[in-house]
Design an enzyme around this catalytic site. Structure first.
Site, PDB file in Angstrom:
ATOM      1  CB  THR A   1      -0.987  -0.045   1.186  1.00 31.94           C
ATOM      2  OG1 THR A   1      -1.939   1.005   1.043  1.00 31.94           O
ATOM      3  CG2 THR A   1      -0.268   0.103   2.528  1.00 31.94           C
TER       4      THR A   1
ATOM      5  CE  LYS B   1      -2.161   0.681  -3.354  1.00 32.95           C
ATOM      6  NZ  LYS B   1      -3.569   1.019  -3.721  1.00 32.95           N
TER       7      LYS B   1
ATOM      8  CG  ASN C   1      -3.092  -3.871  -5.113  1.00 36.00           C
ATOM      9  OD1 ASN C   1      -2.912  -4.865  -5.805  1.00 36.00           O
ATOM     10  ND2 ASN C   1      -4.291  -3.331  -4.959  1.00 36.00           N
TER      11      ASN C   1
ATOM     12  CG  ASP D   1      -6.534  -0.775  -5.877  1.00 27.90           C
ATOM     13  OD1 ASP D   1      -6.795  -1.486  -4.884  1.00 27.90           O
ATOM     14  OD2 ASP D   1      -5.692   0.138  -5.858  1.00 27.90           O
TER      15      ASP D   1
ATOM     16  N   GLY E   1      -9.740  10.556 -13.313  1.00 22.71           N
ATOM     17  CA  GLY E   1      -8.565  10.311 -12.487  1.00 22.71           C
ATOM     18  C   GLY E   1      -7.696   9.242 -13.113  1.00 22.71           C
TER      19      GLY E   1
ATOM     20  N   GLY F   1      -4.530   8.391 -11.964  1.00 20.17           N
ATOM     21  CA  GLY F   1      -3.475   7.959 -11.054  1.00 20.17           C
ATOM     22  C   GLY F   1      -3.478   6.447 -10.913  1.00 20.17           C
ATOM     23  N   GLY F   2      -2.893   5.956  -9.821  1.00 24.07           N
ATOM     24  CA  GLY F   2      -2.762   4.510  -9.639  1.00 24.07           C
ATOM     25  C   GLY F   2      -4.080   3.771  -9.641  1.00 24.07           C
TER      26      GLY F   2
ATOM     27  N   GLY G   1     -16.988   3.086  -2.043  1.00 27.80           N
ATOM     28  CA  GLY G   1     -15.571   2.741  -2.055  1.00 27.80           C
ATOM     29  C   GLY G   1     -15.248   1.424  -1.373  1.00 27.80           C
TER      30      GLY G   1
END
Length: 278
Positions: free
Chosen positions: A68, A72, A93, A109, A133, A135-136, A245
């Site tokens: 985490t 990552k 992850n 994820d 978004g 990002g990761g 989430g």
């Protein structure tokens, strides 16, 4: 649960460790199944990670690791093999030590996100999806949507170069996928995803214009600070089907269990056993 000389350890590596939830989900399940295994938090600062991970993974009773923040991305340089999802996301992850000692990395994820959608009856094959978004987490979700067979994937990020780079990585692995960037208008999409931190603060703006969401659209959020974010609440009022989430968190765990070679649980089993709200 008992810890003894035969216990198999899954290291949960990150920093700081105070907010780690995985041990509160995995360990009650292991205990219920009488599996001699445990997820153990390990606080590794960013400056120590490059040296720490190889040492941790050489311990004979360590089966693998959950990775985490803030590691990552940096873990990718320490792996021998990475999955397509990890390659597209540019992050990882989960790490599994194979029998020959090589380290295999994967990213779950996105798997958790699309499993949640599928469980709610969302048809992914041929769908049109907008991911805000790049990002990761957004990259991981985009990779899994592509693997699930969506026909069109729209990517938006306030840093347009990030969305364009993600589009190139996706097309490298899925050349037939229609990918667009630079527009976050949700009109006409079957799936809309907020993969940004927007929603963690009470005064945050909406990631998309909610008035442009069509009733029946599947709308998901990755924010876990609160279950029903303002964005999801507004989407729900529009008649959209929403995914919180924590759905992504729970839905990816069966895939993790299979990855590490353990019996797979249902999400309902995991939720019933979890001590996450203690």
């Amino acid at each position: 649960m008992n810890i003894d000389g035969q216990t198999q350890i899954i290291a949960h590596i990150g920093y700081p460790t105070g907010a780690f939830k995985a041990p509160l989900i995995y360990n009650p399940y292991f205990e219920s199944m009488r599996l001699n295994a445990a997820v153990v938090p390990m606080g590794v600062r960013q400056e120590d990670f490059t040296q720490a991970l190889p040492c941790i993974m050489r311990l004979s009773n360590v089966r693998g690791a959950l990775i985490t923040m803030p590691h990552k991305i940096s873990v990718m340089a320490l792996l021998d093999v990475v999955s397509t999802a990890a390659a597209i996301a540019g992050s990882c992850n989960a790490v599994f030590r194979q029998e020959d000692g090589t380290l295999h990395g994967d990213m779950f994820d996105g798997v958790g996100f699309i499993r949640g959608l599928a469980a709610k009856g969302c048809s992914l094959v041929g769908a049109r999806a907008l991911v805000v978004g790049s990002g990761g987490v957004g990259s991981a979700i985009a990779a899994s949507l592509a693997a699930a067979g969506v026909a069109h994937l729209a990517l938006f990020d306030t840093i347009d170069a990030a969305a364009q780079a993600l589009a190139l990585r996706l097309l490298r692995h899925y050349p037939a996928l229609a990918v667009t960037t630079g527009n976050r208008d949700p009109d006409g999409f079957d799936i809309v995803v907020n993969a940004t931190p927007l929603g963690m603060g009470q005064d945050d703006p909406m990631p998309v214009d909610v008035a442009r969401l069509a009733p029946g659209t599947y709308v998901g959020d990755v924010v876990m600070a609160q279950e029903m974010t303002a964005f999801l609440a507004a989407a729900s009022q529009r008649g959209c089907k929403v995914q919180v989430g924590t759905d992504m968190l729970f839905e990816q765990i069966p895939a993790y269990l299979a990855y590490f070679g353990y019996p797979v649980a249902t999400v309902d089993q995991l939720r019933a056993l979890a001590r996450i709200h203690d």
